[in-house]
Scaffold this motif. Sequence first.
Motif, PDB file in Angstrom:
ATOM      1  N   LYS A  50       0.818  -1.210   0.000  1.00 31.90           N
ATOM      2  CA  LYS A  50       0.000   0.000   0.000  1.00 31.90           C
ATOM      3  C   LYS A  50       0.855   1.265   0.000  1.00 31.90           C
ATOM      4  CE  LYS A  50      -3.518  -2.526   2.447  1.00 31.90           C
ATOM      5  NZ  LYS A  50      -3.719  -3.086   3.756  1.00 31.90           N
ATOM      6  N   CYS A  52       3.892   1.726  -1.420  1.00 27.05           N
ATOM      7  CA  CYS A  52       4.738   1.947  -2.600  1.00 27.05           C
ATOM      8  C   CYS A  52       4.137   3.034  -3.493  1.00 27.05           C
ATOM      9  CB  CYS A  52       4.906   0.660  -3.382  1.00 27.05           C
ATOM     10  SG  CYS A  52       5.958   0.862  -4.850  1.00 27.05           S
ATOM     11  N   GLY A  55       3.558   1.584  -7.198  1.00 34.76           N
ATOM     12  CA  GLY A  55       2.871   0.322  -7.406  1.00 34.76           C
ATOM     13  C   GLY A  55       3.779  -0.818  -7.844  1.00 34.76           C
ATOM     14  N   THR A  58       3.705  -6.342  -5.178  1.00 30.28           N
ATOM     15  CA  THR A  58       2.503  -7.149  -5.151  1.00 30.28           C
ATOM     16  C   THR A  58       2.702  -8.247  -4.119  1.00 30.28           C
ATOM     17  OG1 THR A  58       3.314  -8.543  -6.952  1.00 30.28           O
ATOM     18  CG2 THR A  58       1.825  -6.744  -7.555  1.00 30.28           C
TER      19      THR A  58
END
Length: 64
Positions: A50, A52, A55, A58
């Motif tokens: 959350k 980063c 994005g 993962t």
Amino acid sequence: MPRKVRILVNEDKCYLCGGCAGVCPALAIRVGSKWEFSGDKCISCMICVKACPVGALTAEEVSG
């Protein structure tokens, strides 16, 4: 039983800012000249994903 995750980095997006390591309560991420993840330390909170800004992280569920 809570699920266990492994955090994966997209090296094409990650620019090694260290934001993920800075928010990790378990100190499971180290960022220097490369990004390193310690699955043994990870508590599967996914705060790093959350946090980063680009994005690049993962989470992948780890079975067993």
